[in-house]
Enzyme design. Structure first.
Site, short mmCIF file in Angstrom:
data_model
loop_
_atom_site.label_atom_id
_atom_site.label_comp_id
_atom_site.label_asym_id
_atom_site.label_seq_id
_atom_site.Cartn_x
_atom_site.Cartn_y
_atom_site.Cartn_z
N HIS A 124 60.10 34.76 3.41
CA HIS A 124 59.69 34.76 2.00
C HIS A 124 58.91 33.48 1.67
CE1 HIS A 124 61.95 38.34 1.63
NE2 HIS A 124 63.14 37.79 1.61
N LEU A 150 41.76 36.06 -14.37
CA LEU A 150 42.64 37.02 -13.68
C LEU A 150 44.00 37.04 -14.36
CD1 LEU A 150 43.36 38.73 -10.99
CD2 LEU A 150 44.32 36.58 -10.17
N ASP A 165 55.17 43.54 1.74
CA ASP A 165 56.26 43.92 2.65
C ASP A 165 56.09 43.27 4.03
OD1 ASP A 165 58.56 45.16 3.43
OD2 ASP A 165 57.70 47.17 3.61
C1 FPP Z 1 59.45 42.23 1.16
O1 FPP Z 1 59.66 41.87 2.51
C2 FPP Z 1 59.41 41.02 0.31
C3 FPP Z 1 60.28 40.76 -0.72
C4 FPP Z 1 61.37 41.66 -1.12
C5 FPP Z 1 60.22 39.51 -1.49
C6 FPP Z 1 58.84 39.00 -1.76
C7 FPP Z 1 58.96 37.70 -2.41
C8 FPP Z 1 58.13 36.67 -2.24
C9 FPP Z 1 56.92 36.68 -1.39
C10 FPP Z 1 58.43 35.40 -2.97
C11 FPP Z 1 58.37 35.63 -4.46
C12 FPP Z 1 57.70 34.56 -5.15
C13 FPP Z 1 56.61 34.63 -5.93
C14 FPP Z 1 56.16 33.42 -6.60
C15 FPP Z 1 55.86 35.89 -6.19
P1 FPP Z 1 60.99 42.35 3.24
O2 FPP Z 1 62.01 41.26 3.10
O3 FPP Z 1 61.42 43.68 2.72
O4 FPP Z 1 60.49 42.47 4.72
P2 FPP Z 1 61.07 43.44 5.85
O5 FPP Z 1 60.75 44.84 5.42
O6 FPP Z 1 60.29 43.02 7.07
O7 FPP Z 1 62.54 43.18 5.97
#
Ligand code: FPP
Length: 237
Positions: A32, A126, A15
């Protein structure tokens, strides 16, 4: 740290990407992109420390409600990363499994999922489980429906249903329950993640935003876990 104090299975709610981007005057999707660097670092660290299972919450069923451009950016990033990363994952002995409902994915995403699972199938150090279009409540509903069908068909009796039978019908069948659940960015909630499996997990909520969570933060988290006293409802001698 001795072997026993290393969690066998770590699950992470990644997050804070959006906030990380906003703080830098960037678009959310750039958060992201930065988050993928943390995925790389944490996978490397998990292999190095001898963790056997790592589950990352990459996309929840609720995330479909985000702006279309952001959803598309995450899908695109997922496809790009999965393909590009396969050789390095194989080199590190990482097997990838995608956990979630596949119905809503585009043909391209489905193809990428098939490819990464096939290409990394022999990884034996893993297992990296990517929760993608995952919802714990939905997972439990599907398991309940499956059991109801089996009862209706006369294959099992309702009274025979126990924890093991229920677990066997979840998407996590054959995956041990998480020992340690980390959610970055200071938010302290599970958000529909591994609700059944989290029964005896230890929790950790560091303030660090996901794109800032690297090998060092992972090692700090392991130190936190090593100090926990897990009793599983029993008493410590
Ligand atoms: C949460 O932060 C993050 C996500 C919903 C997306 C996570 C996705 C990735 C890191 C890329 C995926 C790719 C792979 C290969 C695993 P948020 O957007 O909710 O952050 P905020 O709470 O600050 O708005």
């Amino acid at each position: 740290m001795n072997k026993k104090s290393i969690p066998q299975h770590i699950a992470i709610i990644m997050d804070g990407n959006g906030r990380w981007a906003k703080m830098r005057g960037k678009e959310r999707y750039e958060g992201h992109i930065a988050g993928v660097e943390s995925v790389r670092a944490v996978v490397r660290a998990a292999v190095k420390h001898g963790v056997s299972w790592l589950t990352l919450y990459a996309f929840s069923t609720e995330n479909w409600g985000r702006p279309t451009e952001e959803v598309e950016a995450i899908m695109e990033l997922f496809c790009r990363t999965v393909v590009g990363e396969a050789p390095e994952l194989c080199r590190q002995g990482v097997r990838v499994k995608i956990m979630g409902e596949k119905e809503r994915f585009s043909a391209k995403v489905l193809e990428m999922i098939g490819r990464i699972e096939d290409e990394t199938a022999s990884g034996d150090r893993l297992t990296l489980v990517l929760a993608f279009n995952y919802s714990a409540r939905r997972e439990m509903i599907l398991a309940a429906q499956q059991l109801a069908r089996e009862v209706a068909e006369g294959n099992i009796t309702a009274d025979a249903i126990d924890e093991a039978m229920f677990s066997e019908r979840l998407m996590t069948r054959s995956i041990p329950d998480p020992d340690f659940i980390i959610r970055t960015s200071g938010e302290c909630r599970l958000s529909n993640f591994l609700l059944w499996q989290a029964s005896y997990a230890e929790f950790y909520f560091p303030e660090t935003l996901w794109p800032d969570f690297g090998e060092e933060a992972f090692a700090d988290a392991l130190e936190v876990y090593a100090r926990r006293d897990r009793r599983f409802g029993l008493v410590t001698e």
